[in-house]
Write a protein that holds these residues in place. Structure first.
Motif, short mmCIF file in Angstrom:
data_model
loop_
_atom_site.label_atom_id
_atom_site.label_comp_id
_atom_site.label_asym_id
_atom_site.label_seq_id
_atom_site.Cartn_x
_atom_site.Cartn_y
_atom_site.Cartn_z
N LEU A 123 -42.70 40.46 14.80
CA LEU A 123 -43.89 39.69 14.98
C LEU A 123 -43.88 38.21 15.32
CD1 LEU A 123 -47.04 40.14 14.38
CD2 LEU A 123 -46.59 39.08 11.96
N ASP A 124 -44.49 37.99 16.49
CA ASP A 124 -44.70 36.52 16.71
C ASP A 124 -45.79 36.22 17.81
OD1 ASP A 124 -43.96 34.16 17.98
OD2 ASP A 124 -42.02 34.52 18.66
N THR A 125 -46.68 35.51 17.25
CA THR A 125 -47.98 35.43 18.09
C THR A 125 -47.71 34.64 19.54
OG1 THR A 125 -48.12 33.27 16.87
CG2 THR A 125 -49.31 35.15 15.94
N GLU A 126 -46.49 34.14 19.45
CA GLU A 126 -46.23 33.62 20.97
C GLU A 126 -45.95 34.63 21.97
OE1 GLU A 126 -43.43 30.48 20.93
OE2 GLU A 126 -44.43 29.14 19.44
N LEU A 127 -45.68 35.78 21.61
CA LEU A 127 -45.32 36.93 22.49
C LEU A 127 -46.59 37.20 23.03
CD1 LEU A 127 -43.20 39.36 20.22
CD2 LEU A 127 -42.36 37.77 22.24
N TYR A 128 -47.76 37.02 22.40
CA TYR A 128 -48.98 37.47 23.06
C TYR A 128 -49.73 36.34 23.93
CZ TYR A 128 -48.54 41.04 19.67
OH TYR A 128 -47.81 42.03 19.06
N ASP B 201 -47.06 29.34 32.87
CA ASP B 201 -47.40 30.63 33.62
C ASP B 201 -48.85 30.59 34.27
OD1 ASP B 201 -44.66 31.32 33.35
OD2 ASP B 201 -45.14 32.89 31.78
N LEU B 202 -49.79 29.46 33.62
CA LEU B 202 -50.95 29.59 34.07
C LEU B 202 -51.16 29.49 35.58
CD1 LEU B 202 -54.01 29.44 33.19
CD2 LEU B 202 -53.92 26.81 32.88
N PRO B 203 -50.48 28.46 36.33
CA PRO B 203 -50.78 28.65 37.73
C PRO B 203 -50.48 29.98 38.52
CG PRO B 203 -49.44 26.81 37.06
CD PRO B 203 -49.54 27.40 35.98
N THR C 97 -43.77 41.44 28.31
CA THR C 97 -44.40 41.50 30.05
C THR C 97 -44.39 40.22 30.62
OG1 THR C 97 -45.94 42.72 31.47
CG2 THR C 97 -46.67 41.41 29.26
N GLN C 98 -44.35 40.20 31.98
CA GLN C 98 -44.65 39.11 32.76
C GLN C 98 -45.97 38.93 32.99
OE1 GLN C 98 -42.00 36.57 33.08
NE2 GLN C 98 -41.02 38.22 31.79
N LEU C 99 -46.86 40.03 32.80
CA LEU C 99 -48.46 40.07 33.16
C LEU C 99 -49.10 39.93 31.79
CD1 LEU C 99 -48.16 43.66 35.06
CD2 LEU C 99 -48.56 41.28 36.20
N HIS C 100 -49.43 38.54 31.63
CA HIS C 100 -50.33 38.12 30.82
C HIS C 100 -51.81 38.07 31.37
CE1 HIS C 100 -46.58 36.85 28.73
NE2 HIS C 100 -47.42 36.60 27.66
N PHE C 101 -52.36 39.22 31.29
CA PHE C 101 -53.79 39.23 31.86
C PHE C 101 -54.30 40.35 30.89
CE2 PHE C 101 -51.37 38.29 35.59
CZ PHE C 101 -52.12 37.43 36.37
N VAL D 195 -36.51 50.38 25.68
CA VAL D 195 -37.54 49.70 25.91
C VAL D 195 -37.75 48.98 26.95
CG1 VAL D 195 -39.48 48.28 24.69
CG2 VAL D 195 -38.32 49.89 23.42
N THR D 196 -38.40 49.09 28.04
CA THR D 196 -38.54 48.37 29.21
C THR D 196 -39.83 48.16 29.83
OG1 THR D 196 -38.65 50.26 30.81
CG2 THR D 196 -36.29 49.41 30.10
N ASP D 197 -40.08 47.16 30.79
CA ASP D 197 -41.51 46.94 31.09
C ASP D 197 -41.95 48.38 31.98
OD1 ASP D 197 -43.57 45.47 31.92
OD2 ASP D 197 -42.92 44.60 33.32
#
Length: 379
Positions: free
Chosen positions: A37-42, A48-50, A168-172, A250-252
């Motif tokens: 559990l780590d809120t920074e994971l989400y 990464d915003l740009p 994931t690298q997809l923070h969308f 566990v993978t992407d």
């Protein structure tokens, strides 16, 4: 008596202390192997915003945005005769290979026609269907395909990608379909403007986005802290440990190898409803629709081991046969290739996670046979 009680108490405390110490050592040493559990994971990392702004799509969540007429992957060669439009995820986009090594390019060469690639990495089947709805009316082709891997059912019920896979690298965020009164209903992307992407750094917004996410808070992630022995009581830790032992890490590409959503009525019914809607819409556009079940290495290995199609693929085939929907599954095609050419040939069909150029050529040849058998191209 008191002495015995003291001795028993000491032994219990010693045992608990030993377990705690061992748990501390194991989970600290192997913490990267498990999800805690780590809120920074989400949260979207500010750095990464740009990149998020570059790929953001209000309707679909994200997209590739190639500098082509409709943002499709560039054609390696143009034949001037449109034949197929392909929609789907990274197995349709053909990640890890060049433009001239995709199955779309090989199919174009086989048929002497243009095959347009609208695949997008990370897409769920609902997103692929939405892109078809948006793009196809303005750029019709005689044939249109909806491609998927069986894992895509997990994405289709997801709203915020990190809830499905924290690494994931997809923070969308993304849109998703639900079924309401027997009909498909669309829940729009929670973020409708690029300027709102910083909301992905806000915990309150992320919790609200999880309201319709199948995976939100579905797992009780353990906390990496005292008491470390309590982690041993967490079911997810054991699922991750067992999946690794079974060579299903566990993978992407497969964040939940233990999840069997194809065996659950709600998500399976939703996927079938999307398939059915795609076929209806394509036919209304006077196109020939085709569902493609693209192969993953683990599924090919399972079929080679058991001699049977994986149950997820079988569910899809059974639905298509019952509804007279054209469908090609490529798992048995790859398994047959390995049986003919030897076990070592399996490595030649896949790259790190996706299909190799050789595998893409096999897929193209199989689709070309389907097209010829239905007189959609010249013999």
């Amino acid at each position: 008596m008191a002495r015995k009680l003291f001795l028993y108490g000491f032994l219990v405390l010693f045992l608990l202390g030993t377990i705690e110490l061992m748990s501390f050592g194991v989970f600290r040493l192997f913490q990267d192997r498990f999800t805690f559990l780590d809120t920074e994971l989400y949260r979207l990392p500010k750095a990464d915003l740009p990149l998020a702004e570059q790929h953001f799509d209000a309707r679909l969540g994200w997209s590739e945005h190639y500098s082509t007429p409709q943002g499709e992957r560039p054609l390696a060669r143009a034949y001037g005769k449109a034949l197929v439009s392909a929609y789907g995820d990274s197995y349709t986009h053909c990640d890890e290979v060049e433009d001239d090594q995709t199955w779309e390019t090989f199919l174009a060469d086989e048929t002497g026609s243009d095959v347009f690639n609208y695949g997008v990495g990370g897409f769920g089947t609902g997103q692929a269907y939405l892109r078809f709805k948006d793009e196809f009316p303005a750029h019709r082709t005689p044939v249109v395909t909806l491609g998927l891997i069986t894992e895509n059912i997990n994405r289709t019920v997801n709203v915020y990608r990190p809830y499905y896979y924290p690494g994931t690298q997809l923070h969308f965020t993304k849109p998703r379909f639900i079924q309401r009164d027997g009909e498909l209903a669309l829940l729009e992307n929670p973020i409708q403007d690029k300027s709102d992407l910083p909301n992905l750094m806000d915990d309150a917004f992320l919790r609200s986005a999880g309201k319709h996410d199948w995976w939100f808070n579905r797992d009780e992630y353990p906390v990496l802290g005292f008491p470390y022995s309590a982690i041993l009581l967490n079911q997810r830790i054991w699922k991750e440990a067992i999946s690794g032992k079974m060579e299903r890490p566990v993978t992407d590409m497969n964040p939940r190898p233990w999840a069997e959503l194809w065996e659950q009525e709600e998500p399976r019914s939703l996927m079938f409803a999307i398939f059915d809607r795609f076929f209806v819409d394509a036919r209304e556009q006077e196109a020939r629709p085709l569902l493609l079940v693209l192969p993953q290495r683990e599924e090919v290995q399972e079929m080679l081991r058991t001699g049977r199609l994986p149950s997820a693929v079988r569910h899809i085939i059974d639905h298509c046969e019952a509804g007279s929907l054209d469908c090609i599954e490529m798992v048995s095609l790859f398994a047959k290739h390995v049986q003919t050419n030897g076990p070592e040939s399996l490595d030649g069909l896949f790259l790190r996670a996706h299909v190799s150029p050789e595998g893409n050529r096999l897929i193209a040849q199989r689709i070309a046979v389907w097209l010829r058998d239905r007189n959609l191209i010249d013999p």
